[in-house]
Write a protein that holds these residues in place. Structure first.
Motif, PDB file in Angstrom:
ATOM      1  N   MET A  49       0.687  -1.120   0.058  1.00 30.27           N
ATOM      2  CA  MET A  49      -0.056  -0.118   0.006  1.00 30.27           C
ATOM      3  C   MET A  49       0.854   1.317   0.018  1.00 30.27           C
ATOM      4  O   MET A  49       1.945   1.092   0.490  1.00 30.27           O
ATOM      5  N   ALA A  50       0.560   2.140  -0.798  1.00 28.80           N
ATOM      6  CA  ALA A  50       1.114   3.602  -0.580  1.00 28.80           C
ATOM      7  C   ALA A  50       0.094   4.417  -0.015  1.00 28.80           C
ATOM      8  O   ALA A  50      -0.993   4.705  -1.021  1.00 28.80           O
ATOM      9  N   GLU A  63      -1.935  -2.866  -3.451  1.00 25.14           N
ATOM     10  CA  GLU A  63      -1.200  -3.834  -4.438  1.00 25.14           C
ATOM     11  C   GLU A  63      -2.039  -5.076  -4.417  1.00 25.14           C
ATOM     12  O   GLU A  63      -1.523  -6.231  -4.500  1.00 25.14           O
ATOM     13  N   HIS A  79       6.062   0.939  -6.719  1.00 23.75           N
ATOM     14  CA  HIS A  79       5.788   0.553  -5.164  1.00 23.75           C
ATOM     15  C   HIS A  79       5.053  -0.636  -5.232  1.00 23.75           C
ATOM     16  O   HIS A  79       5.043  -1.802  -4.763  1.00 23.75           O
ATOM     17  N   GLU A  80       3.969  -0.614  -6.108  1.00 25.72           N
ATOM     18  CA  GLU A  80       2.737  -1.541  -6.028  1.00 25.72           C
ATOM     19  C   GLU A  80       3.344  -2.661  -6.948  1.00 25.72           C
ATOM     20  O   GLU A  80       2.847  -3.926  -6.433  1.00 25.72           O
ATOM     21  N   HIS A  95       5.399  -4.775  -4.841  1.00 24.07           N
ATOM     22  CA  HIS A  95       4.485  -5.640  -3.871  1.00 24.07           C
ATOM     23  C   HIS A  95       4.282  -7.093  -3.992  1.00 24.07           C
ATOM     24  O   HIS A  95       3.974  -7.924  -3.406  1.00 24.07           O
ATOM     25  N   GLU A 121       6.315  -3.410   3.290  1.00 25.83           N
ATOM     26  CA  GLU A 121       6.205  -1.804   3.103  1.00 25.83           C
ATOM     27  C   GLU A 121       7.797  -1.208   2.740  1.00 25.83           C
ATOM     28  O   GLU A 121       7.843  -0.543   2.277  1.00 25.83           O
ATOM     29  N   ALA A 156       9.047  -2.892  -0.716  1.00 21.26           N
ATOM     30  CA  ALA A 156       8.154  -2.194  -1.607  1.00 21.26           C
ATOM     31  C   ALA A 156       8.779  -0.685  -1.734  1.00 21.26           C
ATOM     32  O   ALA A 156       9.195  -0.074  -2.736  1.00 21.26           O
ATOM     33  N   TYR A 162       7.947   2.593   6.332  1.00 24.64           N
ATOM     34  CA  TYR A 162       8.279   2.568   4.714  1.00 24.64           C
ATOM     35  C   TYR A 162       9.611   3.176   4.984  1.00 24.64           C
ATOM     36  O   TYR A 162      10.452   2.554   4.097  1.00 24.64           O
TER      37      TYR A 162
HETATM   38 ZN    ZN Z   1       3.032  -0.340   0.056  1.00 28.33          ZN
END
Ligand code: ZN
Length: 500
Positions: free
Chosen positions: A1-2, A331, A356-357, A360, A379, A382, A427
């Motif tokens: 997840m972002a 993701e 990022h996704e 993941h 996290e 990613a 993160y």
């Molecule tokens: Zn993430």
């Protein structure tokens, strides 16, 4: 997840927020928190809500004695998942052509103890009928637990086929880690799913915990003119004048929180990616031509990430963008969730979160956290990947991110509560933890280690101690000690100089 930092919601524009979600070096102030012990979130007995009050003030309603337990014992979320069996597959059939959702989920499970009673997690919905191995079974509802008593015991060494027929309007549940609701969302334009960490149970009965992954088949019937997209590969589509039925098959293990469906007026655009990966992007029909170019870097990212992480773990990949602003990207397995507005932002911002996704899919999806307090394994990894991609592109460097992190006194990324599991510590310090290892052992060894991580634990779940063991085995005690300090010490270590 972002995810965008919650504390800055009212201060920044939506675009800046989403841009910041994965570039935590720019706005990591939320992570400047004093160290604290994880506080378990008790999943409340109210089927539609989740309490974040401390376990001491909310008592989980215990079930009648039975060999199948009502939770897996997750350190962050009491009551999540179940014990006594291993779910092997979910076959979910959803009909969205009426006023309410009508559904059947078939779970094949293998007992880990002899079972005369067991639980599935299910929030809301009306259960009409349960069978076990085709025999009608008794069931009761207690909070998010569906407690099933089969007509005959399920002995060890056998498999049971559990069929649950249910209906209703799925209700989302409060997110203990942020402002968005979790699970199945019904909107004016269609439906979508965003479950991480505990919303999977809003739309299908399951062992809702990433320690128990399974294969999925998801069959969705929607009114004619709509599309239903899901994880994996589209293996069948039937159209009549009144309805269309889509069958999506996810043949590799998937955690329940990563299962998703999106329905509405979408166009599915399919192409070939590297190594025979099928690329299918799902965009609103009217906006598809305008938005598709924003996803043009996917093949290049897949090639680079396959080179450094090992082969892409699934048969397909793509993005779904929904016509409604989100405060995050997610993701979901093989079908990352974005919103259309985000895809119109500047190229580097979009690519950062796309990277990022995509990363993941290896880290979080293929190798999943054994418990939710291991979230930095999702996290941190990613975020390392999106920082790497941005640096390759001439953007912010790891040194710059480390400099910005220094005054924030980020706590260790392994120290999380439900409220902090998606904050900057996880993160940014998580990503810098991996960068410190990379600088200690060099790029070649680091990339091989990431591939070994994916090879060893892919399709399953893992812990920080598993990672430390792997590093110790391959790179020695000194390299493991570097990662241990970054992952556990109160004071964030210095980033080592870049090798060579
Ligand atoms: Zn993430």
């Amino acid at each position: 997840m972002a995810r965008r930092p919650h504390l800055l919601l009212s201060l920044l524009t939506a675009s800046a927020l989403i841009a910041g979600a994965c570039s935590r070096g720019d706005d990591a102030s939320e992570g400047a928190q004093t160290p604290q012990e994880p506080t378990p979130t008790t999943v409340a007995s109210d089927a539609t809500t989740t309490s974040t009050t401390e376990a001491t003030t909310t008592t989980l309603q215990r079930l009648a004695p039975g060999p199948g337990g009502d939770e897996v014992g997750d350190p962050l979320f009491a009551g999540l998942g179940n014990s006594g069996y291993d779910a092997l597959s979910y076959d979910i059939t959803l009909n969205l052509t009426g006023e309410e959702l009508r559904a059947t989920t078939v779970v094949v499970l293998e007992p880990t103890v002899p079972l005369n009673e067991f639980n599935l997690d299910l929030v809301g919905m009306e259960v009409d009928r349960v069978t076990v191995n085709s025999q009608a079974a008794n069931f009761t509802r207690t909070g998010r637990e569906l407690v099933i008593t089969p007509a005959a015991n399920i002995p060890l060494g056998t498999r049971a086929t559990v069929t649950v027929e249910y209906r209703g309007t799925p209700t989302t549940i409060e997110d203990p880690s942020g402002p968005i609701d979790l699970g199945w969302h019904t909107e004016s334009w269609g439906t979508f799913v965003a479950s991480e960490p505990l919303g999977g149970a809003t739309w299908f009965p399951s062992n809702d915990h990433p320690s128990d992954k399974a294969t999925f088949r998801i069959t969705v019937t929607v009114p004619a003119g709509q599309v239903a997209a899901g994880p994996g590969v589209l293996i069948d589509r039937q159209d009549t004048s009144e309805a269309s039925t889509f069958v999506w098959q996810m043949s590799d293990p998937m955690a329940t929180y990563l299962a998703s469906v999106v329905t509405g007026d979408f166009a599915i655009s399919t192409s070939s990616g590297p190594d025979a990966v099928t690329i299918r992007n799902v965009l609103p029909t009217d906006d598809a031509a305008r938005l598709l170019p924003a996803l043009s870097s996917t093949n290049e990212m897949l090639e680079e990430f396959s080179r450094i992480f090992g082969p892409y773990p699934f048969e397909s990949y793509g993005v779904v963008a929904i016509p409604q602003p989100l405060t995050f990207a997610l993701e979901n397995q093989t079908l990352s969730l974005f919103d259309t507005q985000f895809l119109t932002l500047r190229r580097r911002t979009v690519e950062n979160v796309l990277a990022h996704e995509l990363a993941h899919q290896w880290f979080g999806n293929h190798v999943s956290p054994a418990e939710w307090d291991e979230i930095w394994l999702n996290e941190g990894f990613a975020s390392w990947a999106d920082h790497y991609w941005t640096e390759l592109d001439g953007g912010t460097t790891f040194e710059e991110r480390a400099e910005r992190a220094r005054p924030l006194n980020l706590r260790p990324p392994t120290e999380v509560t439900p409220a902090t599991m998606f904050d900057a510590t996880v993160y940014l310090r998580g990503a810098l933890t991996l960068e410190a290892l990379r600088r200690t052992i060099g790029d070649g060894n680091f990339f091989q280690l990431l591939q070994a991580w994916s090879d060893t634990y892919g399709g399953s779940s893992a812990t920080t101690e598993d990672l430390l063991d792997l590093i110790r085995e391959r790179e020695g005690a000194e390299a493991a000690a570097v990662v241990r300090a970054w992952a556990f010490d109160d004071i964030m270590p210095e980033l080592p100089p870049r090798l060579g």
